[in-house]
Design a protein around this motif. Structure first.
Motif, PDB file in Angstrom:
ATOM      1  N   UNK A   1       0.835  -1.205   0.000  1.00  0.00           N
ATOM      2  CA  UNK A   1       0.000   0.000   0.000  1.00  0.00           C
ATOM      3  C   UNK A   1       0.871   1.258   0.000  1.00  0.00           C
ATOM      4  N   UNK A   2       1.975   1.198   0.764  1.00  0.00           N
ATOM      5  CA  UNK A   2       2.907   2.331   0.804  1.00  0.00           C
ATOM      6  C   UNK A   2       3.523   2.602  -0.552  1.00  0.00           C
ATOM      7  N   UNK A   3       3.861   1.525  -1.281  1.00  0.00           N
ATOM      8  CA  UNK A   3       4.421   1.692  -2.630  1.00  0.00           C
ATOM      9  C   UNK A   3       3.403   2.353  -3.556  1.00  0.00           C
ATOM     10  N   UNK A   4       2.159   1.856  -3.526  1.00  0.00           N
ATOM     11  CA  UNK A   4       1.112   2.441  -4.382  1.00  0.00           C
ATOM     12  C   UNK A   4       0.931   3.923  -4.070  1.00  0.00           C
ATOM     13  N   UNK A   5       0.904   4.260  -2.766  1.00  0.00           N
ATOM     14  CA  UNK A   5       0.682   5.653  -2.380  1.00  0.00           C
ATOM     15  C   UNK A   5       1.869   6.528  -2.770  1.00  0.00           C
ATOM     16  N   UNK A   6       3.092   6.037  -2.536  1.00  0.00           N
ATOM     17  CA  UNK A   6       4.284   6.819  -2.873  1.00  0.00           C
ATOM     18  C   UNK A   6       4.408   7.011  -4.380  1.00  0.00           C
ATOM     19  N   UNK A   7       4.044   5.986  -5.143  1.00  0.00           N
ATOM     20  CA  UNK A   7       4.095   6.098  -6.604  1.00  0.00           C
ATOM     21  C   UNK A   7       3.055   7.114  -7.086  1.00  0.00           C
ATOM     22  N   UNK A   8       1.827   7.007  -6.553  1.00  0.00           N
ATOM     23  CA  UNK A   8       0.778   7.958  -6.934  1.00  0.00           C
ATOM     24  C   UNK A   8       1.127   9.381  -6.538  1.00  0.00           C
ATOM     25  N   UNK A   9       1.733   9.549  -5.348  1.00  0.00           N
ATOM     26  CA  UNK A   9       2.143  10.886  -4.902  1.00  0.00           C
ATOM     27  C   UNK A   9       3.225  11.456  -5.805  1.00  0.00           C
ATOM     28  N   UNK A  10       4.105  10.588  -6.310  1.00  0.00           N
ATOM     29  CA  UNK A  10       5.156  11.033  -7.226  1.00  0.00           C
ATOM     30  C   UNK A  10       4.616  11.528  -8.548  1.00  0.00           C
ATOM     31  N   UNK A  11       3.492  10.961  -8.970  1.00  0.00           N
ATOM     32  CA  UNK A  11       2.883  11.378 -10.238  1.00  0.00           C
ATOM     33  C   UNK A  11       1.969  12.593 -10.075  1.00  0.00           C
ATOM     34  N   UNK A  12       1.206  12.617  -8.992  1.00  0.00           N
ATOM     35  CA  UNK A  12       0.127  13.602  -8.874  1.00  0.00           C
ATOM     36  C   UNK A  12       0.281  14.576  -7.711  1.00  0.00           C
ATOM     37  N   UNK A  13       1.204  14.313  -6.790  1.00  0.00           N
ATOM     38  CA  UNK A  13       1.406  15.114  -5.572  1.00  0.00           C
ATOM     39  C   UNK A  13       0.259  14.933  -4.582  1.00  0.00           C
ATOM     40  N   UNK A  14      -0.563  13.912  -4.760  1.00  0.00           N
ATOM     41  CA  UNK A  14      -1.669  13.643  -3.835  1.00  0.00           C
ATOM     42  C   UNK A  14      -1.291  12.502  -2.903  1.00  0.00           C
ATOM     43  N   UNK A  15      -1.247  12.788  -1.597  1.00  0.00           N
ATOM     44  CA  UNK A  15      -0.995  11.756  -0.598  1.00  0.00           C
ATOM     45  C   UNK A  15      -2.350  11.177  -0.186  1.00  0.00           C
ATOM     46  N   UNK A  16      -2.612   9.932  -0.590  1.00  0.00           N
ATOM     47  CA  UNK A  16      -3.923   9.314  -0.373  1.00  0.00           C
ATOM     48  C   UNK A  16      -3.950   8.450   0.883  1.00  0.00           C
ATOM     49  N   UNK A  17      -3.044   8.712   1.831  1.00  0.00           N
ATOM     50  CA  UNK A  17      -2.935   7.866   3.024  1.00  0.00           C
ATOM     51  C   UNK A  17      -4.247   7.789   3.795  1.00  0.00           C
ATOM     52  N   UNK A  18      -4.974   8.916   3.865  1.00  0.00           N
ATOM     53  CA  UNK A  18      -6.223   8.919   4.631  1.00  0.00           C
ATOM     54  C   UNK A  18      -7.242   7.961   4.031  1.00  0.00           C
ATOM     55  N   UNK A  19      -7.198   7.766   2.712  1.00  0.00           N
ATOM     56  CA  UNK A  19      -8.117   6.817   2.082  1.00  0.00           C
ATOM     57  C   UNK A  19      -7.736   5.372   2.385  1.00  0.00           C
ATOM     58  N   UNK A  20      -6.433   5.072   2.342  1.00  0.00           N
ATOM     59  CA  UNK A  20      -5.991   3.733   2.733  1.00  0.00           C
ATOM     60  C   UNK A  20      -6.383   3.468   4.190  1.00  0.00           C
ATOM     61  N   UNK A  21      -6.242   4.494   5.048  1.00  0.00           N
ATOM     62  CA  UNK A  21      -6.616   4.351   6.455  1.00  0.00           C
ATOM     63  C   UNK A  21      -8.097   4.071   6.623  1.00  0.00           C
TER      64      UNK A  21
END
Length: 687
Positions: free
Chosen positions: A444-464
């Motif tokens: 999940x951390x990899x998916x979030x870090x990759x998405x943040x690298x592309x879009x600058x959106x940290x989606x951690x709250x959604x994973x939570x």
């Protein structure tokens, strides 16, 4: 004679053309030689700079750690205030980089003036200080003090309704410095170690941009040039001026706030009728500054959400008291008006979150698939200085590598500690819940870090939130609420810190800072944050009435997260009458708004409101949305008047307003703890 004259004239013209062509060729050749010499000179300068770079152990300094701690404490106080009032915290990384520059440049100049020789202040040290300070205050942002951890306390348990089926008696845990600090240490360090082995893949192989990390690097690189030094002086002056104004104004306001509903923060700007529906300007310079930093669409969305909820919906639903919900219940009950406020907010948040979650996953999968197909086909085609820059950065990034065995061993160690400690802290959380969470966390951390690298959106709250619903349903009625909230915290911390680390490593890559010093400074900042954040929280918790729905310290997300957990346990039976239909409507609105935003032409799509931002005033009120809209209005007017100066000064002025007002919270909370009350109550009553 005429023919001979013509021949001579033609020959002269031909000679002039040949001479011109020769001169042009010589000029072009001279330009090429000059260009080559300039490039060689630039390369030699860059090679010289590369050789002069301090080793990683010299990039972390005692003065830098002191600066990081001071900045981290100040920003922890500021973001804790934002967390416990509205839950909306703007990105302060650029502001932290500016403060780090101010602190250390002032330090070195003062020592120079008294004759003490110090090591030069470099961009690498600036980067390390910014990383350490951000890691420190990020624990206050993402540590759950305004959401899942506070959602465990008795006051939030009572607000959620003690008669609710899933909200069983005893399903609460009062905040404590000891257990909160231990929980943060475990969860934060697991997140710090989860993606360290993948840093080269993210930064060098995939070349992810990480826009926030790149922007911070550009700012730091700009500061450490002659031109950047002049720019920084102007920003420092602007920051200091507005910091002073903001601090003095907050101090002045305090004298008039001696009672409930007193002071400038309750000024009925648009009349008493509007004031009762929370429509007033409360003179909070923190939110004016936050509005200057946030984009216009965030502030427009907040204002639209405030008008829709407090201007239209809540007055209409209040008139249906006795029909839609029992008239005997107080409005703060989850079975009355408060229930509509909370669950409609949840519907907007979930609709927006689910759409963006699926969008980022699809975008990430598509991007990774494209990269895997193109792997080995793309070669670097750039020449000269750019290639040399990339080679230098990549060489430094590879040179000071962090051993993979160390990261993996640390992850396993902290996982084992978590499996033992967390069920001890929370008996409702079984050890196998923790095992499953930490098995999923790296992916999940990899998916979030990759998405943040592309879009600058940290989606951690959604994973939570996904973890919250799954664990609440899995644990069942007896322990589902507590298990859901704690599981949400574990996943959110790991996933969020993983993305933050990659942002900082991108900044380090672009400022030629060693990744070893970056990871170590992040770890030191995390240690600072795990100690500073709980202490800062308790300063507020003991001094103010945190979680009071009618006060200034509403902490809205604590109630939202607890009700999400109850929803996970009970299902839709937790909702008041007709609330489910309204929730369906607002969930659908959130999805449609995002689709319109993504698929409309850019000139129209950029004006579609953000459902996540709209959801905040539904529960909190309209006053802070007005503050932030005024911040946007100031920026708009400033850009109209002098766009160049506005672009340079807005971040510094906004940071000054936020820091001045935020820093006054520290003495005011100490005064409250000492039972020193403001001497005057300024209140407004109808004639």
């Amino acid at each position: 004679m005429r023919d001979e004259t013509r021949k001579k004239k033609r020959k002269t013209q031909i000679d002039q053309i040949e001479l011109t062509l020769t001169n042009m060729e010589q000029s072009q050749e001279a330009q090429e030689i000059q260009k080559r010499e300039d490039l060689e000179g630039s390369m030699e300068a860059k090679v010289g700079e590369f050789r002069r770079l301090p080793p990683w152990s010299k990039q972390i300094t005692l003065r830098g750690l002191i600066a990081s701690l001071v900045i981290g404490i100040m920003y922890s106080v500021i973001v804790m205030k934002l967390n416990l009032t509205t839950g909306l915290v703007p990105t302060l990384n650029v502001s932290a980089a500016l403060l780090a520059f101010v602190f250390l440049r002032t330090w070195t100049k003062l020592l120079h003036k008294i004759g003490i020789v110090t090591t030069p202040f470099t961009r690498q040290e600036n980067t390390v200080v910014q990383t350490c300070a951000v890691a420190c205050y990020s624990i206050s942002v993402g540590g759950g003090f305004g959401s899942y951890l506070l959602g465990l306390n008795k006051k939030t348990y009572e607000q959620a309704g003690v008669d609710t089926e899933g909200n069983i008696p005893g399903s609460y845990k009062e905040p404590g410095v000891g257990w909160m600090t231990g929980f943060l240490f475990i969860a934060s360090f697991v997140g710090l170690l989860a993606l360290v082995p993948l840093r080269k893949i993210m930064i060098l192989d995939y070349k992810l941009t990480y826009p926030s990390g790149t922007a911070t690097a550009v700012l730091i690189n700009g500061f450490h040039t002659p031109q950047g030094d002049k720019m920084a002086k102007k920003q420092v002056h602007g920051f200091a001026k507005y910091f002073t104004i903001s601090f003095i104004w907050s101090f002045f306001q305090w004298f008039y706030s001696g009672g409930d509903g007193c002071g400038f923060s309750q000024f009925p700007t648009f009349g008493l009728k509007a004031w009762k529906q929370t429509f007033f300007f409360d003179f909070s310079l923190t939110y004016v500054g936050a509005g200057m930093i946030c984009s216009h669409i965030v502030n427009i969305s907040l204002l639209l959400g405030a008008i829709l909820s407090w201007g239209i919906m809540w007055p209409l639903i209040s008139e249906l008291k006795g029909d839609w919900y029992p008239g005997s219940l107080p409005e703060s009950s989850m079975r009355s008006l408060q229930g509509y406020k909370v669950f409609i907010s949840i519907a907007l948040i979930l609709g927006d979150g689910l759409y963006n979650f699926l969008k980022i996953l699809a975008f990430t999968a598509k991007n990774m698939h494209a990269r895997s197909k193109d792997k080995g086909l793309k070669k670097v085609a750039d020449e000269g200085s750019q290639v040399l820059d990339d080679l230098q950065r990549n060489e430094i990034f590879r040179r000071d590598s962090i051993p993979v065995w160390l990261a993996c061993s640390g992850y396993i160690l902290f996982t084992v500690i978590s499996i033992i400690a967390i069920p001890f802290m929370f008996p409702e959380v079984k050890w196998y819940y923790v095992v499953v969470a930490y098995m999923l966390a790296p992916a999940l951390g990899f998916c979030n870090a990759y998405g943040a690298g592309l879009t600058d959106m940290n989606m951690a709250y959604n994973y939570g939130k996904v973890a919250l619903f799954i664990l609440a349903a899995w644990a069942g009625k007896d322990s589902g609420v507590v298990a859901g909230l704690v599981g949400c915290g574990l996943i959110k911390s790991v996933v969020s810190i993983s993305a933050d680390l990659m942002h900082d490593l991108k900044t380090g890559h672009l400022t030629l800072t060693s990744p070893r010093s970056m990871v170590l400074s992040q770890a030191i900042g995390t240690v600072m944050g795990c100690i500073v954040a709980p202490l800062t929280f308790f300063l507020f918790y003991k001094a103010f009435d945190i979680g009071n729905p009618d006060g200034n310290w509403k902490a809205p997300y604590a109630l939202i997260y607890r009700n999400m957990a109850i929803l996970g346990v009970e299902g839709f039976s937790a909702l008041p009458h007709h609330c489910l239909q309204l929730c369906y409507g607002f969930f659908g609105f959130a999805v449609v708004a995002n689709i319109m935003r993504d698929f409309s032409p850019a000139k129209y799509g950029c004006w579609v409101p953000l459902p996540m931002a709209m959801a905040v005033p539904f529960l909190v009120g309209a006053s802070f949305a007005i503050d932030m809209s005024i911040g946007s209005l100031i920026v708009f007017a400033w850009h109209k008047r002098n766009s160049g100066k506005a672009a340079l000064m807005v971040p510094a002025v906004a940071s000054g307003l936020i820091c001045g007002d935020g820093l006054w919270i520290l003495p005011s909370s100490l005064l409250a703890l000492a039972k020193v009350n403001p001497p005057i109550c300024m209140k407004f009553l109808s004639s």
